[in-house]
Design a protein around this motif. Structure first.
Motif, PDB file in Angstrom:
ATOM      1  N   SER A   1      -8.922  -7.588   1.646  1.00 45.56           N
ATOM      2  CA  SER A   1      -7.717  -7.492   0.827  1.00 45.56           C
ATOM      3  C   SER A   1      -6.972  -8.814   0.897  1.00 45.56           C
ATOM      4  CB  SER A   1      -6.836  -6.355   1.348  1.00 45.56           C
ATOM      5  OG  SER A   1      -5.571  -6.429   0.743  1.00 45.56           O
TER       6      SER A   1
ATOM      7  N   GLN B   1       0.822  -1.207   0.000  1.00 44.92           N
ATOM      8  CA  GLN B   1       0.000   0.000   0.000  1.00 44.92           C
ATOM      9  C   GLN B   1       0.863   1.267   0.000  1.00 44.92           C
ATOM     10  OE1 GLN B   1      -3.228  -0.049  -0.024  1.00 44.92           O
ATOM     11  NE2 GLN B   1      -4.053   1.767   0.961  1.00 44.92           N
TER      12      GLN B   1
ATOM     13  N   VAL C   1     -13.785  -6.334  -2.306  1.00 51.51           N
ATOM     14  CA  VAL C   1     -12.944  -5.266  -1.782  1.00 51.51           C
ATOM     15  C   VAL C   1     -13.775  -4.007  -1.580  1.00 51.51           C
ATOM     16  CG1 VAL C   1     -10.929  -3.846  -2.231  1.00 51.51           C
ATOM     17  CG2 VAL C   1     -10.957  -6.243  -2.929  1.00 51.51           C
TER      18      VAL C   1
END
Ligand SMILES: Nc1ncnc2c1ncn2[C@@H]1O[C@H](COP(=O)(O)OP(=O)(O)OP(=O)(O)O)[C@@H](O)[C@H]1O
Ligand SMILES: [Mg+2]
Lengths: 270, 419
Positions: free
Chosen positions: B189, B109, B358
């Protein structure tokens, strides 16, 4: 078959003459399942008079009362045979609307059953659903006069918004009387209305009955011989589902025609 | 005279002893039940509480104005900038293999984090900024003490070198744990450190809303009709038996029904809370009907007589007097049914609410999953970090359940009237 136990003497006994009866009961038999609770009852209820029903416990007084406003409809196993005419109309006719009938014939039940709503709402509810008043102030006035009529106004005037179920048993009974008279029925059925009342309240209720009978016909079930003698002009004595005797109250109490009546009012059976 | 009330006869003593015994048994039963409950809730809390924290690593990133176009700052290669910052922090790392290991300390991320930072604070461009990045799940597990250094010097998937870097970061105060808000604010995720429950939670809320909207009114009206209006005969008995049986049908059967009727015949959107709610609603319906009928039956007949006696119609009697009195019982039934629906997994699997979701569903028609399914999916994942996510999701589910019961208690209190 059930007629075998029936004493033919009783049915042949001349029924007392009542002019213009409001209720005419003709050969009514009532069954709870297989059990017969009322046997061949024929009886006239006069206008502007109080008729009291007396008899030992379980003899069918409540059953008889419930036939008149068809509260027996609620009991699945209950079956009514015969004819009951109110104002000349057979109330068991399929065309009869029970809702209209019950608005016409008020009932005070043996056990006090106020709604779990406020005291005011208990009395006002019937007037509301029948659209009897247009304005709020009129509703308030009529609630007050109904409560006054039932001799309970002084006790509840400061607590009209409290639940009716918070009252004492005797007060609840009078609240139920107020609820019944608030919708101005033409006939009032009272099932032991004074059984939970003290002598003062009882006197007030008896006064009320005397007042009400000017416009209504009243049928009252009572276990008190004195009360029957005091308030009613006519008395019917029931015994084991049979109507033993029916006549003017003073005659029944002074010179009963049947031994069973004699025994009951003198306290030997019951 | 007084002795009559003070003397203990053996007969009286025996009766009192019986009462004592019963009370003791009752207390023992409650103690055992509470004990089990505490053990369960305690274990889950112990295992799950870690998921509410998140490990972060600080890096000094040079936001090169030549790399970032101020007109379109999102186009820049932030991934490269993060990597550069990592390399400059540990300048001794030269080998290609080591670099890869170094990069693995951060979650994938990181580039997005940087991008958002720049978008929010464009004045940072041209400066060197200290920015906190989410650490990878392996680092997270090690920092939280869930993995320990073994004989070969490794901890979980972290090897000796990586552990040295972590130690270095620790000594400079560049590693910290903070409240994990992204657990509540993001969807599922593949990376455990990024996985959140928002999508599953929203899916559950939407599904239960559909379920409630369908089963509560229908259930209550059906109960009122069956209890107050239909005559009692062979047909009503038959209906009663069928409803009781329906309440005992395994939930997966309802899932199959939903699959074949709602999805295949009616063509409603697969995996959607709408279909999930309809299936759970069907499953909840019998429970609500049975509880509501019991609640109606508990209203004393004298109330009905009172209303009918002054000339109320059947409908007025029911809706003005009987139903309000039965409302607390009906609500209890509805909550019990909804609580069961909340924990239901099998029927949702049948209608495809098990997909990897998601995005947070925006309507009842979009694909979604539900909390129990999310728990099932995470529990099935091999990564060590999903273990604590699973427990954390269970905690959220239980809190949701408590919340639902709280609403029920408040509503019950509001409607409570004495007979
Ligand atoms: N719902 C019912 N189902 C079956 N039997 C009933 C029912 N109600 C009354 N009975 C029977 O009918 C008979 C008459 O009952 P009822 O209630 O009319 O007596 P009652 O004269 O009013 O007595 P009490 O003075 O004790 O009130 C009794 O034998 C009773 O057992
Ligand atoms: Mg009676």
């Amino acid at each position: 078959m059930t007629l075998q136990t029936f004493n033919p003497e009783i049915s042949t006994e001349p029924v007392i003459e009542i002019k213009q009866p409001v209720i005419t009961v003709k050969d009514v038999n009532v069954f709870y399942g297989d059990k017969q609770a009322l046997k061949n009852i024929s009886l006239d209820i006069p206008k502007n008079k109080v008729t009291s029903l007396i008899g030992p416990s379980g003899c069918g007084k409540t059953t008889f009362l419930k036939c008149i406003n068809r509260m027996n409809d609620l009991i699945d196993i209950c079956r009514v045979e015969g004819e009951i005419l109110v104002g000349g109309q057979d109330i068991y006719d399929p065309a009869v609307d029970v809702v209209a009938l019950r608005a016409h014939i008020g009932m005070v039940f043996q056990k006090p059953n106020p709604f779990p709503k406020s005291i005011f709402e208990n009395v006002a509810y019937g007037m509301r659903i029948h659209n009897l008043t247009n304005s709020k102030s009129e509703l308030g006035d009529r609630v007050e006069s109904a409560l006054r009529g039932a001799a309970i106004w002084e006790e509840v005037r400061d607590r009209l918004d409290q639940p009716g179920t918070s009252l004492s048993g005797g007060q609840q009974q009078r609240l139920c009387i107020a609820r019944a008279i608030a919708v101005e029925p033409k006939i009032i059925l009272m099932d032991e209305p004074a059984s939970a009342l003290d002598p003062i309240a009882t006197a007030k209720i008896e006064e009320l009955m005397d007042e009400l009978r000017k416009n209504y016909a009243i049928v009252i079930v009572t276990h008190s011989m004195q009360q029957a003698a005091r308030v009613s002009q006519f008395t019917a004595f029931f015994h084991m589902g049979e109507l033993v005797e029916h006549g003017k109250t003073d005659k029944i109490f002074t010179s009963p025609g049947d031994e069973r009546t004699q025994n009951y009012i003198t306290g030997r059976i019951g | 005279m007084t002795e009559t009330f003070t003397r203990k006869t053996p007969e009286l003593a025996r009766r009192h002893a019986g009462e004592k015994r019963f009370q003791w048994l009752g207390k023992a039963a409650i103690t055992i039940a509470i004990g089990f409950l505490l053990v369960m809730v305690g274990t889950i809390s112990w295992m799950g509480v870690g998921a509410f924290k998140q490990t972060q690593i600080a890096l000094d990133v040079y936001l090169d104005p030549q790399e970032i176009d101020t007109a379109a700052p999102n186009k820049a290669d932030y991934g490269a900038m993060v990597k550069k910052a990592q390399r400059s922090k540990f300048s001794d790392v030269k080998k290609h293999n080591d670099k890869r290991k170094l990069y693995k300390l951060l979650s994938s991320q990181a580039a997005f984090t940087l991008q958002h930072q720049v978008a929010d604070n464009p004045e940072l461009i041209g400066q060197t900024a200290k920015i906190w990045f989410i650490a990878s799940d392996d680092v997270d597990m090690f920092i939280k003490g869930n993995t320990n250094v073994d004989d070969s010097g490794n901890a979980g998937k972290l090897d000796k070198k990586q552990l040295q870097w972590i130690a270095a970061l620790k000594s400079t105060g560049d590693i910290r744990t903070r409240f994990n808000s992204s657990f509540f604010l993001s969807g599922d995720s593949r990376e455990p450190e990024l996985a959140g429950i928002l999508s599953a939670f929203t899916g559950t809320v939407l599904t239960l809303a559909v379920c409630f909207a369908l089963s509560f009114p229908v259930g209550i009206l059906a109960a009122i009709y069956l209890e107050e209006f239909t005559p009692k005969n062979r047909w009503s008995d038959l209906i009663e038996v069928n409803i009781n049986n329906l309440a005992a049908v395994p939930s997966i059967v309802f899932g199959l029904l939903g699959l074949s009727v709602f999805l295949n015949t009616f063509g409603l959107p697969r995996s959607s809370p709408l279909v999930g709610g309809m299936v759970l609603g069907l499953m909840t319906l019998p429970t609500i009907i049975i509880a509501s009928r019991a609640a109606l039956r508990a209203v004393p007949p004298s109330i009905r007589q009172a209303a009918l006696g002054i000339g109320a119609t059947q409908i007025q009697t029911v809706f003005h007097h009987v139903a309000p009195l039965a409302m607390p019982g009906m609500l209890t039934g509805a909550i019990i049914g909804m609580a069961r629906a909340l924990g239901e997994t099998a029927p949702l699997l049948m209608i495809g609410m098990v997909a990897f979701i998601v995005d947070v569903p925006g309507s009842v028609l979009q694909p979604a999953t539900a909390l129990p399914v999310q728990i099932f999916l995470w529990a099935d994942s091999p990564e060590r970090a999903f273990l604590e996510k699973t427990s954390a999701a269970i905690i959220v589910l239980i809190v949701f359940l408590i919340f639902m019961n709280l609403i029920a208690i408040i509503l019950r209190h509001k409607y409570r009237q004495r007979f």
